[in-house]
Each structure stands twice: as C-alpha cells, then as structure tokens.
Motif scaffolding. Sequence first.
Motif, PDB file in Angstrom:
ATOM      1  N   PHE A 104      76.562  25.367 -37.588  1.00  0.00           N
ATOM      2  CA  PHE A 104      77.491  24.319 -38.008  1.00  0.00           C
ATOM      3  C   PHE A 104      78.150  23.632 -36.823  1.00  0.00           C
ATOM      4  O   PHE A 104      78.607  22.494 -36.930  1.00  0.00           O
ATOM      5  N   SER A 160      76.965  20.104 -35.859  1.00  0.00           N
ATOM      6  CA  SER A 160      77.330  18.934 -36.670  1.00  0.00           C
ATOM      7  C   SER A 160      78.033  17.892 -35.808  1.00  0.00           C
ATOM      8  O   SER A 160      78.729  18.224 -34.842  1.00  0.00           O
ATOM      9  N   THR A 163      80.779  19.389 -42.750  1.00  0.00           N
ATOM     10  CA  THR A 163      79.813  20.395 -43.169  1.00  0.00           C
ATOM     11  C   THR A 163      80.506  21.736 -43.392  1.00  0.00           C
ATOM     12  O   THR A 163      81.667  21.911 -43.040  1.00  0.00           O
ATOM     13  N   MET A 187      75.147  21.051 -45.579  1.00  0.00           N
ATOM     14  CA  MET A 187      74.405  21.180 -44.325  1.00  0.00           C
ATOM     15  C   MET A 187      73.828  19.803 -44.022  1.00  0.00           C
ATOM     16  O   MET A 187      72.751  19.449 -44.494  1.00  0.00           O
ATOM     17  N   ASN A 247      74.146  19.024 -38.952  1.00  0.00           N
ATOM     18  CA  ASN A 247      73.697  20.258 -38.306  1.00  0.00           C
ATOM     19  C   ASN A 247      72.237  20.554 -38.658  1.00  0.00           C
ATOM     20  O   ASN A 247      71.467  21.032 -37.820  1.00  0.00           O
ATOM     21  N   LEU A 248      71.821  20.235 -39.886  1.00  0.00           N
ATOM     22  CA  LEU A 248      70.428  20.427 -40.284  1.00  0.00           C
ATOM     23  C   LEU A 248      69.544  19.333 -39.693  1.00  0.00           C
ATOM     24  O   LEU A 248      68.392  19.583 -39.335  1.00  0.00           O
TER      25      LEU A 248
END
Length: 357
Positions: free
Chosen positions: A16, A19, A25, A97, A100-101
Amino acid sequence: MKVEELMTVLDEIAPFKDSEKWDNTGLLVGDQKSDVSGILTTLDCAHETVEEAIKAGANVIIAHHPIIFPEISQIIESGTGSVIRSLIKNDIALIAMHTNLDHQPNGVSHMIAETLGFNETEMLIKHEYFYKKLRVNIPKEDVEQLKKDLSAAGVGHQGDYSECFFEYAVKGQFRPNENADPYIGKQGELEHVDEYIVEAIFETAHENQVIEALIASHPYEEPVYDVLTLKKPSDKGLGVQFSYDGTLVDLVSLIESNIGRNVVNIVDGGNESIKRVGIIGGAGMSYVDDAFSQGIDVLITGDVKYHEAYDAKLSQMSIIDAGHYAESVMAEGLKRLVEPKVNVDVHATSVSTNPFE
C-alpha cells in the motif's frame, strides 16, 4: 483469517506504500478484527456488487477503484453514500487496491496484456527507487552488536534478504578535548584506533529510527557516520510493454475479441506495422510522452480526450482508447494473485459496473 491478516497478504501482493499520495487505498469500510468468510474482487463497488457478495457468502470486497475518493461530508441514502450504507448494514468490508496495484510488474496493465494473450511483459515506465545508505565507523569489537541493533531498526533489508552489511578495516584518529568523555583515549591526547566501517542500506522512511538505533548502540560519545541518498531503477512502475507482430487493425481486432467489447477510439499515427505495444490501464494519456520514449509503436489506454488525441496524431503516435472499463479484467487477475495465499473462497465479480452500458 481476520481482515487485518488479509490486509497483510494484500500488502505483500501490492504494498500500500506504493500508492500515489492523492490516492485512497486500504481498508475503507469495515473492522480489521472481523473474520473473513469469503472475498469478492471487482473493478468498482456498486449495489449489484454488494448483492453479489452476499449471495456468494463473501464479507470482503476488494475493489480497484476507491468508492471513497474525494472528501465526503455525509453518508446518506443517495449516490456513493447508499453503497457505503449497504456495506455497513450487511457487515461487508471494502478494501481498495488502486495505484498500488497499478505499479506492480504483475498489476492491472499486465493483467490486460495477459487477457490479450501476452504473458511476458516488461515495465513500461520504470520508477526510480530512492533509498538511504548508512556508513559508520566503529571499533572492531563492537561491530557485531551494532549490526544486530541496526538490523532490528530496519537496516540491511534488500528484497528477500535481511542483515545485508558490508564492513572493512580502517585506521581512525581523534583528540578528545577537555569537555569530552571519550570511550577510548584520554583528554588532550591524539588517539589512533583500529576501526571498521560498516555500510548498509535502508528505506528512506526509516531514517529517524535508524539514527536513533545507531546512537543508542554505538559506544562512542560522538559516533562518526554518513547517510547518503541513492537511487536506482525499480522493478516497479507504470504500465507494461511487450513484443507484437502485426498491424494496428490486427491489434484492435485482438482487443475487441479478447476483452469482449469495442474499443472507444483509435488514433492512427501512421505505423505500417506494430512491433512494440505499451499498455497503461485506466487513464494513461498524462504519461504518453514517457511511454513512447520507451520505443513503443502504440499505446493502449483509456479516457483519451479530443485534444490529447489531436496532439498524438500530430506527433505520429498511435493510440488505442480501449476504454477505462478494460481494467475490469483485474477482477480475475487479482483473484489469481490472492487465492493461493488465503484459506477462504475468492470470487471474481460477474457483474458489469460499466457506466456506459
């Protein structure tokens, strides 16, 4: 499994801390101490998504897009507030998410490439990774204790390895003045001592705790140390790229066939053939110059505005606007990442939240 344990798993998949600062998030709705009965992955969280989670026996929804994004001043039975109220009424946790994803090598852009049949991808725009390096002088007999204390403070962690230190012998000298209380030597006398230099890296965010641990562990009244700022290319970034052999028309046909919907628009930059494809899931036109500087022939993204397309055409850049909803393939992609790491059922949504349908 508790929600807080699930959060730890998700943080391993896509930390996280990766991000963007403007993003929202993490756990947006719910109780970290709740038990997880099941998980539903989705691009967006809508009323239909909540109903789907209830039917599946899932009390955690992991969405790509945060439903709580701008600051909100009220949660009422209208708009976003009505979805949040439904989550709370049914005791369903919501985790976002988002960027960050996006920033992971196996993130959303890679998931889109996989859907097109391309499993081997590289980062398109690599992030620069900034970190700190500590270099400290210390007597030989105190080296091992210092390394132990620094390691506990977060020093020397590199990828899947810990306690990564370098050390080498040096000669040190100093003259304590009349106000000093030297660990070695006497006031007013020049002292020569066999020392070691110990070096290791650490995360920038840990600097204060590292310096505190160094001072607490070091035997000298005035430890001699340097903290250097370094940078290197990261294995993380934005978007992916991959090799392709075909025309722009071929690629558009492949997208429509594998994604299952028509592309929104096409900007033909005049490429006779496509050898290198870039993908930035979502709205990626803010990064178009950086993307094409990596040698791609076409960029697949979403939310392309008229003037952005016009400028791209003038610059002979080929753009395929596949629509923001092309990211919806992340529901299956995230399920594949999460499922092996948890002991509960994971479901990918079958509900369309496409606002244009």
